[in-house]
Design an enzyme around this catalytic site. Sequence first.
Site, mmCIF file in Angstrom:
data_model
loop_
_atom_site.group_PDB
_atom_site.id
_atom_site.type_symbol
_atom_site.label_atom_id
_atom_site.label_comp_id
_atom_site.label_asym_id
_atom_site.label_seq_id
_atom_site.Cartn_x
_atom_site.Cartn_y
_atom_site.Cartn_z
ATOM 1 N N ARG A 521 35.467 8.436 -27.224
ATOM 2 C CA ARG A 521 35.400 9.145 -28.500
ATOM 3 C C ARG A 521 33.964 9.338 -28.939
ATOM 4 O O ARG A 521 33.115 8.467 -28.740
ATOM 5 C CB ARG A 521 36.126 8.332 -29.585
ATOM 6 C CG ARG A 521 37.623 8.530 -29.604
ATOM 7 C CD ARG A 521 38.217 8.287 -30.984
ATOM 8 N NE ARG A 521 37.861 7.013 -31.590
ATOM 9 C CZ ARG A 521 38.058 6.719 -32.881
ATOM 10 N NH1 ARG A 521 38.567 7.622 -33.688
ATOM 11 N NH2 ARG A 521 37.729 5.537 -33.354
ATOM 12 N N SER A 582 32.357 -0.883 -23.694
ATOM 13 C CA SER A 582 33.301 -1.998 -23.520
ATOM 14 C C SER A 582 33.339 -2.512 -22.082
ATOM 15 O O SER A 582 34.400 -2.585 -21.456
ATOM 16 C CB SER A 582 34.698 -1.557 -23.959
ATOM 17 O OG SER A 582 34.662 -1.107 -25.285
ATOM 18 N N ASP A 636 33.399 -3.487 -27.641
ATOM 19 C CA ASP A 636 34.491 -3.163 -28.557
ATOM 20 C C ASP A 636 34.853 -4.334 -29.464
ATOM 21 O O ASP A 636 35.277 -4.143 -30.608
ATOM 22 C CB ASP A 636 35.720 -2.688 -27.779
ATOM 23 C CG ASP A 636 36.138 -3.653 -26.676
ATOM 24 O OD1 ASP A 636 35.377 -4.585 -26.383
ATOM 25 O OD2 ASP A 636 37.226 -3.454 -26.102
#
Length: 893
Positions: A521, A582, A636
């Site tokens: 994203r 992440s 994350d």
Amino acid sequence: CPQVQRALRALTIPLERLQVMKNHMMQAMCKGLSRQTHAQATLQMLPTYICSTPDGTEKGNFLVVELCQSQVRTLLVTLLGDGNLSPQMMYKTFDMPEEIMKGEGEALFDFIAQCLSQFLADIGSFQERLPLGFVFPFSCQQTQLNKAELISWSKGFSCSNVEGKDVVQLLQSAINKQELSHVEVVALMNDTVGTMMTCSTERAPCEVALVMDKGSNCCFMAEAHLVEMAEETSGRMCVNTEWGCFGDNGSLNDIVTPYDTCVDGESSSPGEKRFEKMVGSLYLGEIVRHVLIALAAEKVLFTGKNVAVLKEKGVLKTQQVLDIIKHEEGMAATKNALEALGLQPNERDCGRVQQICLAVVSRAASLYAAGLAAVLTYMCHTRDMDQLLVNVGVDGELYHGHTRFEEVLHTVTRLLAPECVATFIPTTDGSGRGAAMVTAVALRLEARRREVNEVLAPLRLSRADLEQVQALMRQEMERGLGRETHDNASVRMLPSYVCSTPDGTEQGQFLALDLGGTNFRVLVVHVTEEGIRMASEIYVIPTAIMQGSGEALFDHIIDCILDFQMKQNLMNHVLPLGFTFSFPCKQVGLDKALLLTWTKGFSASNCVGQDVVQMLREAAQRKQHSGLNVVALVNDTVGTMMSCGYDDPKCEIGLIVGTGTNACYMEEMRNVGTVEGDEGRMCINMEWGAFGDNGCLDHIFSNFDKVVDDQTINPGKQRFEKLISGMYLGEIVRHILLAMADRKLLFQGKPTPKLYCKDIFKTKFLSTIELDELALRQVRAILQELELNASHEDSVLMLEVCRTVSLRAAQLCAAGLAAVVEKMRENQGLNQLSVTVGVDGTLYKLHPNFSKNLQKTLQDLAPNCTVTFMPSEDGSGKGAALVAAVACRINSP
């Protein structure tokens, strides 16, 4: 004749009123099953602790003692494991003196034991253990299959010192007095339950039984979680409705006739068992007798005859009534019965009496049908089925051979429960064979339970096990923080260089990237006094780029950023950017992190060991994008903590439990030996998925875990994660199911070939199967998808396996978190710590029990810590922007 017509109308119940009665009975069933309303319910809905019907594999010798109306029936039933199609039976019946039925309770059970001793002596000695099933046709409160307290006597029995006592123990004591030490009472049931089990075969399991005899009752297999008076919560349990008492609260008053009132008044228990007194064969002759008395008084029957004989209770038997309504020989039977009473009937009298008998019997059949329809519809609804196909076992003198009664029962049941297709199976051996079946099934389930527990024992962790995991996690955390021990620690405890959580004063516009899988994203985050507004877009990373060169990967990311900025009219803005990355990194600054290893299917070349922020900046230069200001890189877990920290200042822990698992928390700088400086605090990315890679958790690894680990792309790595996270739980379950099938505990020992396929059993199946206590439709869909031919018992065992695996995952996660919160509490020198955990991940959010089990175990392991869990609503992208915002706040002049 108007008077006869009036009597017939009174005895005829319209279909609409039967429907009302059916609905009332369903409500009474629900009240009887509920713990809160059970005491006030007219239907007692007694749990029987019979949780399975026969599957045909039952084998061995089984004793039965059946307490009948005025007899004791003893049986030896030999089951051959052939589907129970040809059981061998020997039996003997003993007449019981009336003084025994009304005397001391001890004398009753001594008499039963003496009958049993005589029977065994007659058939020859048995040295092996003989399990015994006890058919005891009275209302009992059962708390186990072999423990039942008598609620009340009926059917002419009134033995003293038995009500409120455990009748199984009374019988066992009497058997022991006879020195029959090899005979053990394994199961108690009433005659209705015995009927259901008698009518069950391997090919046609029976799940409902009706006894239509002197008394009346029904039992059925209910969903166990609805039987609140019992402790069972999975599978099914046979419930004894004791529906004879239905109507005792007045709910049948509008269909109770004056004839019923007379019968009730003359009974030994006026006002009680109102339904039974309208349908039981003990009473039908009496109802007809009172109709005849009324019509004779109105001079429309036996005109001019002396009818005093009709005032004698019991002169008209129900069997005579049943003979009277037979199609061909009915008139002759009517004449014979009336002449035997000295009533000298004419042809008109015989015709009218036959009509009355037919009305009384038809009404009884209709009432039985309404009760059965209530049970069938309840079963259909609670099993979440569009149509219920079920076998109904039937016994009792009203049903066998009486065509008119059968026709009415079948027809009215179909009309009242059109969504249910009931096949009626008359019992041929009474309830005795069923008692043997109950006993045999109980022993089969007992042996099966031992084997199931043996298979699942390595996955069931004790509190001591969890305390040890907590202590080991704490030990590995200390090693990971220590300068000298860091390199050998399985918990890496990586500094994130995030030294502060949001304080609410952050403002501005920030970009964020969230890269953690095949999709990533790009976000723009507006932080204002009023709150946070965001816009984002998801971009796909093709497999070729995931597994290509590092340059191509980061070029693709910059192309996506440019596309997003173009769409958001941000091309002329230089915004601080937070990068959620992440993957395991060694962070050497807030904006400098060296990739340790790729995971999640990534393998882009020339990246491991490199600074991923620098690689992003270099890609921006290649693409001539000068407006990129990378302020911070976080993983994350840290992003989740920061995202939740904006809404709750007490959020100082981040937790991810999804495809993978990880945690971070705010540590005191004085404890972080891998970074210079002792002032303040820093968020530590634990990378706890690797906990146990050094062998410290080997003692809790089951053989199933080892097989799953060996088949992964990184055997021996991320071992804690492989016990907890969504990527692996389905595989653990699959291997357990295969092991159970191999031991013939599941699928009759014949699993589908599909079950041998890796990753075929998805972790989402665990969530679906555990979604509620039943979820049968969902379970059936999963079984069909896996091409598994599974019985209901198989489905229940699958549920138990899934629960065991997901519970262990939640408990291990809680043990790790307990180590974290206890360390934070000690760091701050507090007696009681209050802290919030920001949490994300599909396993935590979507699994129906994971979060509940996690929180419960954490509370148990860390009682001095009050921990609040806050699910992250916006993912870690918002957190990356907030890290950038906090960094800008701290660095601003």
